[in-house]
Design a protein around this motif. Structure first.
Motif, PDB file in Angstrom:
ATOM      1  N   UNK A 396       1.012  -1.068  -0.177  1.00 43.12           N
ATOM      2  CA  UNK A 396       0.040  -0.337   0.095  1.00 43.12           C
ATOM      3  C   UNK A 396       0.853   1.405  -0.002  1.00 43.12           C
ATOM      4  N   UNK A 397       2.428   1.041   0.262  1.00 45.82           N
ATOM      5  CA  UNK A 397       2.489   2.686   0.417  1.00 45.82           C
ATOM      6  C   UNK A 397       3.468   2.572  -0.711  1.00 45.82           C
ATOM      7  N   UNK A 398       4.119   1.329  -1.114  1.00 43.30           N
ATOM      8  CA  UNK A 398       4.259   1.326  -2.190  1.00 43.30           C
ATOM      9  C   UNK A 398       3.693   2.187  -4.074  1.00 43.30           C
ATOM     10  N   UNK A 399       2.369   1.913  -3.617  1.00 42.29           N
ATOM     11  CA  UNK A 399       1.305   2.590  -4.275  1.00 42.29           C
ATOM     12  C   UNK A 399       0.983   3.500  -4.327  1.00 42.29           C
ATOM     13  N   UNK A 400       0.697   4.275  -2.754  1.00 49.02           N
ATOM     14  CA  UNK A 400       0.961   5.626  -2.107  1.00 49.02           C
ATOM     15  C   UNK A 400       1.969   6.000  -3.300  1.00 49.02           C
ATOM     16  N   UNK A 401       2.970   5.863  -2.649  1.00 53.03           N
ATOM     17  CA  UNK A 401       4.098   6.758  -3.135  1.00 53.03           C
ATOM     18  C   UNK A 401       4.545   6.635  -4.719  1.00 53.03           C
ATOM     19  N   UNK A 402       3.662   5.634  -5.725  1.00 57.87           N
ATOM     20  CA  UNK A 402       3.958   5.390  -7.428  1.00 57.87           C
ATOM     21  C   UNK A 402       2.996   6.683  -7.461  1.00 57.87           C
ATOM     22  N   UNK A 403       2.049   6.679  -7.074  1.00 59.66           N
ATOM     23  CA  UNK A 403       0.704   7.327  -7.562  1.00 59.66           C
ATOM     24  C   UNK A 403       1.344   9.074  -7.064  1.00 59.66           C
ATOM     25  N   UNK A 404       2.532   8.855  -5.593  1.00 59.57           N
ATOM     26  CA  UNK A 404       2.777  10.327  -5.378  1.00 59.57           C
ATOM     27  C   UNK A 404       3.514  10.723  -7.035  1.00 59.57           C
ATOM     28  N   UNK A 405       3.886   9.980  -7.054  1.00 56.17           N
ATOM     29  CA  UNK A 405       4.879  10.482  -8.091  1.00 56.17           C
ATOM     30  C   UNK A 405       4.203  10.338  -9.909  1.00 56.17           C
ATOM     31  N   UNK A 406       3.590  10.146 -10.047  1.00 53.04           N
ATOM     32  CA  UNK A 406       3.068   9.978 -11.136  1.00 53.04           C
ATOM     33  C   UNK A 406       1.932  11.468 -11.309  1.00 53.04           C
TER      34      UNK A 406
END
Length: 604
Positions: A396-406
């Motif tokens: 969930x944290x990785x998905x949050x980080x990838x969403x933030x990068x996008x």
């Protein structure tokens, strides 16, 4: 009153009067001295009023001052009866009349100087219609009206030039600066053209750049539509939340409230809503429509230059002066009914403005309450989320980080687009400045052309004007000779009439003398002296008889008045008996009245 006197004294001690008064010396002035002070102030406004009032009749002084005050549009306080009081006070130099006039004149001396100057040329002389039948008088009157119109036009142009604020030095500096900037821009455009021509496929690249501009404009239009839809959505959400809050408050109020209070609250809310719907919102809608129509007219009209603005300002000033004149005429009429109606209208407008202000305050309070309730609901949701959620871990944290990068990449792209828009805006702004400068250059060229045309017309009209002046001089000489001829003719007729009257009087005197000297009694009786003597004797006899009659009337006046009083008392007594008899007849008979021995007895 003391502030008024202080203002008058301060202004009289300044230039150009320099009277060296104080409050005591000014208040102790005699009426004649006070009138002279008023005349000095009027003379400062109109130099033709320079007169020593000691050498002038009071009626002439009053007439002259009233005429000038009327030209200056001074309105005395009060109604028509106070107007006669104002004239009398002006004649005798009354302080309650003179002080307000001085205060009014000293407050607006420069404006009144201009008005008095214009009045010398713009007050039209009324020529009787019978004199206008003469061709010379009619032509002269027509020339007089044309000269008056020409003076109006020239005065307006002079005022416009005074208020325009332009100077030739500034205009020349601006023109030289614009020419230098124009040369720099031409050189820059030529350099850019040479640089673009060296690039391969520059035509194709220009075409692509045009397409890019079109797409950017389309993107801007779509973004504007998106923003409008967001605003509509936001307003719809606000409306929904407001209705929900109202429903919640109504349910909460209905839980522990009486039907009477609910009905009262609903009636107040209905009144408020009906007022907003029937009065406030339609007025606002109408004003917005008028504003929109006005803005559409402004957009549809071509660009206006400085001359157009000056023309509009002059029209506005003319309309304002007409409005002021109509208001002054209406105030001069002083109709009491209209004054009462205006007072009631003013009170009604004040009440309506207060009502609108309170309605707006209530509407703002409701909106503020809705915003506060919305913030409270948001805060409660946030606290509920903070209390009920867990810390992100693992995937969930990785998905949050990838969403933030996008989102950061999207942000960078949007930032770049904004920078391109800013550059495009700068280019368009510079283009707008260049177009404005070009427009101003074209206007200056038009002005030069018009000035040259005006100078040509003046040079063409110069010989005609010169010839016209000579003809006017001849016309004045002819008019003077004609007036002299008419005066001599009228003097001749007057002399003949006087001679005939004197001959008739001489003839009557000769006849009277013959009749008086004649020995014939019949002729003497025809004399006027004998007739007057006879009439005097008859009038003396008649006066003697009238005096005797007056003496007899005076002697019998007392007894006659007493007898008349007795007769009125007798008449009143008989009327009283009549009323008693009628009242007795109208009552229901209860018995029989018998008269015996001078007494009345009632037998039941």
């Amino acid at each position: 009153m003391s502030d008024q006197i202080k203002f008058i004294v301060d202004n009289l001690n300044k230039e150009p009067f320099r009277k060296n008064y104080n409050l005591i010396t000014f208040d102790s002035l005699e009426p004649m001295q006070l009138l002279q002070v008023l005349n000095d102030v009027l003379a400062e406004i109109d130099p033709k009023q320079v007169v020593d009032i000691r050498e002038e009749m009071p009626e002439q002084t009053t007439k002259r001052m009233l005429s000038l005050l009327g030209i200056l549009k001074y309105k005395p306080p009060g109604n028509a009866t106070d107007m006669s009081t104002f004239r009398q006070g002006l004649v005798i130099g009354s302080k309650p009349v003179i002080y307000p006039v001085l205060h009014w004149l000293l407050q607006r001396t420069n404006e009144l100087k201009k008005r008095a100057y214009l009045a010398r040329f713009l007050i039209k002389l009324e020529v009787p219609s019978e004199f206008l039948q003469d061709e010379t008088v009619a032509d002269t009157n027509k020339q007089y009206e044309e000269l008056m119109e020409a003076f109006k036009t020239l005065h307006k142009e002079c005022e416009q030039l005074k208020t325009s604020g332009f100077s030739t030095a500034e205009i020349r500096r601006d023109i030289s600066a614009m020419e230098e900037e124009k040369d720099q821009l031409i050189k820059r455009v030529e350099r850019l053209k040479k640089r673009v021509e060296t690039v391969q496929n520059h035509q194709r690249m220009l075409k692509i750049a045009r397409q890019l501009r079109v797409e950017k404009e389309r993107e801007e239009f779509l973004a504007q539509q998106k923003q409008e839809q967001k605003n509509q959505l936001f307003h719809a959400v606000q409306r929904l939340q407001r209705v929900q809050n109202q429903l919640k408050s109504m349910r909460h109020a209905a839980a522990d409230a009486k039907p009477e209070s609910l009905m009262k609250r609903l009636e107040e809310e209905i009144k408020f809503n009906s007022y907003m719907v029937t009065e406030k919102f339609p007025k606002e809608l109408e004003s917005k429509k008028k504003e929109l129509h006005f803005l559409q007219q402004v957009v549809s009209e071509p660009a206006m230059g400085h001359s157009d603005l000056l023309e509009l300002e002059s029209k506005i000033n003319e309309i304002n002066t007409q409005i002021n004149q109509l208001i002054e005429k209406k105030m001069m009429r002083n109709e009491p009914i209209e004054g009462k109606l205006s007072l009631y209208r003013q009170q009604a407008s004040i009440i309506s403005r207060k009502k609108e202000a309170k309605a707006e305050e209530l509407q703002e309070a409701k909106e503020k309450l809705a915003n506060l309730e919305r913030e409270v609901s948001v805060k409660t949701n946030q606290t509920r989320e903070f209390d009920g959620t867990e810390v992100l871990k693992g995937d969930e944290f990785k998905r949050y980080v990838s969403k933030l990068r996008s989102k950061s990449t999207v942000f960078k792209k949007k930032h770049q687009i904004i920078a391109e828009f800013k550059a495009e805006f700068g280019l368009l702004q510079r283009t707008e400045e260049l177009l404005k400068q070009r427009h101003e250059n074209i206007q200056h060229q038009l002005v030069k052309k018009l000035n040259s045309l005006v100078s040509e017309k003046k040079s063409a009209l110069a010989p005609v004007i010169k010839e016209l002046r000579q003809l006017r001089q001849k016309c004045q000489e002819v008019r003077g000779l004609r007036e002299e001829c008419l005066q001599e003719e009228s003097r001749y007729h007057y002399t003949n009439c006087m001679i005939k009257n004197l001959e008739i009087q001489l003839r009557r005197a000769t006849d009277e003398m013959k009749a008086y000297v004649s020995s014939d009694q019949q002729e003497k009786r025809k004399a006027i002296r004998q007739q007057y003597t006879k009439n005097i004797a008859e009038q003396e006899n008649l006066g003697k008889k009238l005096r005797e009659k007056q003496k007899a009337v005076r002697e019998s006046h007392g007894p006659n008045m007493k007898q008349a009083k007795m007769w009125r008392d007798f008449e009143q007594l008989m009327e009283c008996k009549k009323q008693c008899f009628l009242k007795q007849q109208s009552q229901t008979p209860m018995g029989q009245v018998i008269q015996e021995g001078g007494e009345d007895r009632l037998v039941l």
